[in-house]
Enzyme design. Structure first.
Site, mmCIF file in Angstrom:
data_model
loop_
_atom_site.group_PDB
_atom_site.id
_atom_site.type_symbol
_atom_site.label_atom_id
_atom_site.label_comp_id
_atom_site.label_asym_id
_atom_site.label_seq_id
_atom_site.Cartn_x
_atom_site.Cartn_y
_atom_site.Cartn_z
ATOM 1 C CG ASN A 8 -1.665 1.231 1.485
ATOM 2 O OD1 ASN A 8 -1.750 2.080 0.613
ATOM 3 N ND2 ASN A 8 -2.234 1.367 2.680
ATOM 4 C CE LYS A 10 -0.038 3.251 4.802
ATOM 5 N NZ LYS A 10 0.089 3.379 6.246
ATOM 6 C CG HIS A 92 -5.640 1.899 5.419
ATOM 7 N ND1 HIS A 92 -5.230 2.853 6.309
ATOM 8 C CD2 HIS A 92 -4.602 1.038 5.267
ATOM 9 C CE1 HIS A 92 -3.977 2.589 6.678
ATOM 10 N NE2 HIS A 92 -3.580 1.486 6.063
ATOM 11 C CD GLU A 94 -2.724 5.510 6.954
ATOM 12 O OE1 GLU A 94 -2.688 5.545 5.714
ATOM 13 O OE2 GLU A 94 -1.804 5.026 7.654
ATOM 14 C CD GLU A 162 -3.206 -2.474 7.565
ATOM 15 O OE1 GLU A 162 -2.083 -2.636 7.090
ATOM 16 O OE2 GLU A 162 -3.925 -1.498 7.290
ATOM 17 N N GLY A 168 2.940 2.237 10.717
ATOM 18 C CA GLY A 168 3.934 3.296 10.544
ATOM 19 C C GLY A 168 4.691 3.667 11.804
ATOM 20 C CB SER A 207 5.558 -1.847 11.985
ATOM 21 O OG SER A 207 5.173 -0.513 12.243
HETATM 22 P P1 PGA Z 1 3.145 0.268 7.554
HETATM 23 O O1 PGA Z 1 1.645 0.494 7.016
HETATM 24 O O2 PGA Z 1 3.653 -1.017 6.952
HETATM 25 O O3 PGA Z 1 3.906 1.473 7.074
HETATM 26 O O4 PGA Z 1 3.061 0.180 9.043
HETATM 27 C C1 PGA Z 1 0.757 -0.582 6.880
HETATM 28 C C2 PGA Z 1 -0.562 -0.107 6.320
HETATM 29 O O5 PGA Z 1 -1.046 0.956 6.720
HETATM 30 O O6 PGA Z 1 -1.164 -0.794 5.461
#
Ligand code: PGA
Length: 245
Positions: A8, A10, A92, A94, A162, A168, A207
């Site tokens: 992803n 983003k 997601h 976010e 997640e 992140g 992560s």
């Molecule tokens: P990350 O994000 O691997 O940077 O922690 C995962 C995600 O939001 O899908």
């Protein structure tokens, strides 16, 4: 079941990142798992073209629930399919946080992905506050019930667990904690959908890096990963892909 390594990107990347696709294809020409990259919508068509002839598939990070119409700034699932995408990430954390997406909205978007002939990657996960209050299973179970439409199968649906606090941040739940949530998700899905739910891939996200991927992939009911930061560089993502056997 073929496992899935999904990247992803983003809101990252302009035309120059297309080179990462060639580098990823060169690093992992015959991956043991399915490999997916979900770039920003502006790159989807070009990335789909760049991935042709390789095993890499592409997808979108969101879609509108409707097929078309007066929705300025949105894209439909049909447009994602037209741009060469095979998957759409929906719900997601976010998007749930930045765009107030409820379970009902996420469910409608998953149905839109199916309508366009695509698979939905439906994201669920608890916040740190919810985990510390001992509510992880309740919260994740509630999102699962509310966000996954009737009619989900192992072909049209992927679930991504997640934990919001792991995205992140470099923080990852213990392997036992991941296993407990994934086992619970599998049980709930089988209760609701029957045997097809055993073929539904359950991704862990938050992560995931080349250094921790193999141990996470060893956890029961972890069938792949949804990867943010470490999917942006071909070398890092290739390390995760190669850990997924
Ligand atoms: P990350 O994000 O691997 O940077 O922690 C995962 C995600 O939001 O899908």
């Amino acid at each position: 079941m073929q496992k899935l390594a999904a990247g992803n990107w983003k809101m990252n990347g302009t035309a120059e990142v297309l080179a990462e696709i060639a580098a990823l294809a060169a690093a992992e020409p015959t991956p043991a798992c399915e490999v997916l990259i979900c770039p920003p919508a502006t790159l989807l068509s070009r990335l789909s073209d760049a991935a042709k002839g390789s095993p890499i598939r592409t997808g979108a990070q969101d879609c509108h629930a409707n097929e078309g119409g007066a929705h300025t700034g949105d894209i439909s699932a049909e447009m994602v399919a037209d741009a060469g995408g095979h998957y759409i990430i929906v719900g997601h954390s976010e998007r749930r946080a930045d765009h107030a997406e409820t379970d009902a909205i996420v469910r409608a978007k998953a149905e839109a992905a199916w309508r366009a002939g695509l698979s939905a990657i439906i994201c669920i996960g608890e916040t740190l506050e919810e985990r510390e209050a001992g509510r992880t299973i309740e919260v994740v179970g509630g999102q699962l019930a509310g966000s996954v439409p009737d009619g989900a199968t192992g072909v049209n649906t992927v679930i991504a667990y997640e934990p919001v606090w792991a995205i992140g941040t470099g923080k990852v739940p213990t392997l036992d904690e991941i296993g407990a949530v994934h086992d619970d998700i599998r049980t709930r899905l089988v209760d609701r959908f029957g045997a097809t739910a055993n073929d539904m891939r359950l991704l862990y996200g938050g992560s995931v890096k080349p250094g921790n991927a193999a141990e996470i992939f060893g956890v029961s009911n972890v069938d792949g990963a949804l990867v943010g930061g470490a999917s942006l560089k071909a070398a890092d993502f290739a390390g995760i892909v190669s850990a997924l056997k």
